[in-house]
Design a protein around this motif. Structure first.
Motif, PDB file in Angstrom:
ATOM      1  N   THR A   1       0.833  -1.195   0.000  1.00  0.00           N
ATOM      2  CA  THR A   1       0.000   0.000   0.000  1.00  0.00           C
ATOM      3  C   THR A   1       0.866   1.242   0.000  1.00  0.00           C
TER       4      THR A   1
ATOM      5  N   LYS B   1      -9.872  -1.400  -5.992  1.00  0.00           N
ATOM      6  CA  LYS B   1     -10.154  -2.443  -5.008  1.00  0.00           C
ATOM      7  C   LYS B   1      -8.856  -3.227  -4.792  1.00  0.00           C
TER       8      LYS B   1
ATOM      9  N   ILE C   1      -5.814   5.037   0.954  1.00  0.00           N
ATOM     10  CA  ILE C   1      -6.789   5.379   1.988  1.00  0.00           C
ATOM     11  C   ILE C   1      -7.157   6.859   1.878  1.00  0.00           C
TER      12      ILE C   1
ATOM     13  N   THR D   1      -9.510   8.246   0.008  1.00  0.00           N
ATOM     14  CA  THR D   1     -10.125   8.681  -1.237  1.00  0.00           C
ATOM     15  C   THR D   1     -11.641   8.604  -1.095  1.00  0.00           C
TER      16      THR D   1
ATOM     17  N   ASN E   1     -13.645   6.821  -2.665  1.00  0.00           N
ATOM     18  CA  ASN E   1     -14.050   5.415  -2.723  1.00  0.00           C
ATOM     19  C   ASN E   1     -13.765   4.678  -1.425  1.00  0.00           C
ATOM     20  N   PHE E   2     -12.726   5.114  -0.709  1.00  0.00           N
ATOM     21  CA  PHE E   2     -12.311   4.421   0.511  1.00  0.00           C
ATOM     22  C   PHE E   2     -11.981   5.428   1.602  1.00  0.00           C
TER      23      PHE E   2
ATOM     24  N   ALA F   1     -11.309   6.927   5.291  1.00  0.00           N
ATOM     25  CA  ALA F   1     -10.477   6.327   6.332  1.00  0.00           C
ATOM     26  C   ALA F   1     -11.287   5.467   7.300  1.00  0.00           C
TER      27      ALA F   1
ATOM     28  N   THR G   1     -13.820   3.546   6.965  1.00  0.00           N
ATOM     29  CA  THR G   1     -14.261   2.219   6.508  1.00  0.00           C
ATOM     30  C   THR G   1     -13.146   1.438   5.802  1.00  0.00           C
ATOM     31  N   TYR G   2     -11.983   2.057   5.701  1.00  0.00           N
ATOM     32  CA  TYR G   2     -10.908   1.474   4.900  1.00  0.00           C
ATOM     33  C   TYR G   2     -10.458   0.113   5.431  1.00  0.00           C
TER      34      TYR G   2
ATOM     35  N   MET H   1     -10.669  -3.465   3.343  1.00  0.00           N
ATOM     36  CA  MET H   1      -9.457  -4.105   2.829  1.00  0.00           C
ATOM     37  C   MET H   1      -9.227  -5.496   3.407  1.00  0.00           C
TER      38      MET H   1
ATOM     39  N   ASN I   1      -2.652   9.517   6.600  1.00  0.00           N
ATOM     40  CA  ASN I   1      -3.310   8.267   6.215  1.00  0.00           C
ATOM     41  C   ASN I   1      -2.381   7.072   6.351  1.00  0.00           C
TER      42      ASN I   1
ATOM     43  N   ILE J   1      -2.991   3.585   8.633  1.00  0.00           N
ATOM     44  CA  ILE J   1      -2.803   2.209   8.176  1.00  0.00           C
ATOM     45  C   ILE J   1      -1.793   1.492   9.054  1.00  0.00           C
TER      46      ILE J   1
END
Length: 397
Positions: A51, A86, A106, A108, A110-111, A113, A115-116, A120, A139, A143
């Motif tokens: 990542t 994805k 993370i 974005t 679409n994702f 933080a 729910t990231y 994943m 971010n 992670i």
């Protein structure tokens, strides 16, 4: 009979079971458990998450460590903007059970933080590599902290070091590269400490120069922090870029030979014409082909190595001096056995310290000895040829 002790791939309880199986049902019974372990070795799953920010060099790293070029089939998708929508799997071209996963960034739309982590499925990965280039962002901290909470191993990799040094060299012809690398490392470490990591290690790499900077140390660290089963899978997946990699592969494969020899001399054994013992010739055929593949001597691996180094594949094949790269089938192996001079092998010539039923094996199956020696010599011969290929590919002595 020797008592169970530490053995490659077998834990203490498994060794006890192996000893008990032999005592109750003989060599064939023990061979059944050994075959189960070999099946596990062949099928062990290794999932590695990669990542980092878009443009940090994730895709290039994933391709490099798999020995794949950007325009090869199965290469990781690259781009200066976020191309990963994805978690995207990139299996090894020869060992699909070893898989690198490109995780989307993370934070974005679409994702987000919050729910990231659940999206994943962090639990599925054996370890994580965060690719950094430039500043360490909030971010990235999120992670890294979640990975720590899960008790997973995490590695920080600072990519594109070759580009950084090139840019500095354009500005300063007398650049001291060693000092500049120290500055980059100190800067990365200090930022990680501020983020809450007490003693972080940062690997400075170029994905285009896999034998330089910290790439060799990264490979070694990743392997040494895995258990025996996953370590062997990781080592077998590495492209042959150094003689050390080949030597490590040879060491791992040698640990399997006693298991293969036991099976060859027991389960499914058939008489070998002209010789006074039985063995499973199919086991020998499969083992030699597997050794060849793991050591990067199959056609596909040689083509990838040639492409990586810019050398004609014919030049790499020209240094190979063994019939083991030809057609390996039942007839070929029988000729090997008929021409063998190793029937008189002694126990002193076999690595026995991890074989819990060794005394009985040698007492009951002379085929074990010959099969062991045949495979041991085949492995050494293939490894020596793989070393010649690496020397030709990289111009090293």
């Amino acid at each position: 009979m020797a008592q169970p002790s530490k053995s490659a791939y077998f834990n203490h309880d498994e060794l006890k079971d192996l000893k008990s199986a032999y005592e109750k049902g003989g060599l064939e019974n023990a061979a059944s458990l050994i075959q189960q372990k070999l099946n596990v070795l062949h099928n062990v799953q290794l999932n590695i998450a990669v990542t980092g920010d878009s443009g940090a060099g994730k895709s290039t790293f994933i391709d490099a460590i798999r020995g794949v070029q950007g325009d090869d089939e199965g290469a990781a998708e690259t781009g200066t903007t976020e191309t990963t929508m994805k978690p995207t799997p990139y299996p090894h071209p020869n060992l699909p059970n070893v898989c690198f996963w490109d995780l989307p960034g993370i934070g974005t739309p679409n994702f987000p933080a919050k729910t990231y982590m659940s999206a994943m499925n962090f639990q599925k990965y054996d370890f994580f590599i965060i690719i950094l280039h430039g500043r360490f962002r909030e971010n990235d901290v999120s992670i890294a902290n979640e990975i720590k909470r899960l008790g997973k191993n995490l590695y920080f990799v600072r990519s594109k070091i070759d580009n950084d040094l090139y840019s500095m060299r354009k500005k300063n012809k007398t650049l001291n590269e060693e000092e500049e690398l120290k500055k980059i490392r100190r800067d990365c470490v200090s930022k990680l400490k501020v983020a809450g990591f007490s003693a972080p290690t940062v690997f400075l790499i170029s994905s285009f120069e896999m034998n330089d900077f910290d790439f060799p140390e990264l490979r070694e660290t990743l392997a040494n922090n895995l258990d025996d089963l996953k370590k062997q899978a990781f080592l077998m997946s590495l492209p042959n870029t150094t003689l050390e990699i080949i030597n490590n592969k040879r060491k791992e494969l040698k640990k399997r030979i006693w298991m293969l020899a036991t099976i060859s001399g027991s389960v499914g054994a058939i008489p070998v014409p002209g010789l006074s013992f039985s063995c499973d010739i199919g086991v020998l055929v499969s083992a030699i082909k597997e050794f060849r593949k793991y050591l990067g001597l199959d056609d596909a691996s040689l083509q990838r190595l040639a492409k990586m180094t810019g050398k004609p594949v014919e030049d790499l094949k020209a240094v190979v001096k063994t019939p083991l790269l030809g057609e390996v089938n039942k007839e070929f192996v029988i000729r090997m056995l008929m021409g063998s001079v190793f029937v008189g092998i002694s126990t002193a010539e076999v690595v026995l310290d991890f074989i819990p039923v060794v005394g009985s094996i040698f007492g009951a199956a002379s085929s074990f000895c010959l099969t062991y020696k045949i495979l041991n010599n085949a492995l050494d011969e293939l490894a020596e040829n793989a070393q010649r290929v690496v020397k030709a590919a990289f111009g090293t002595d």
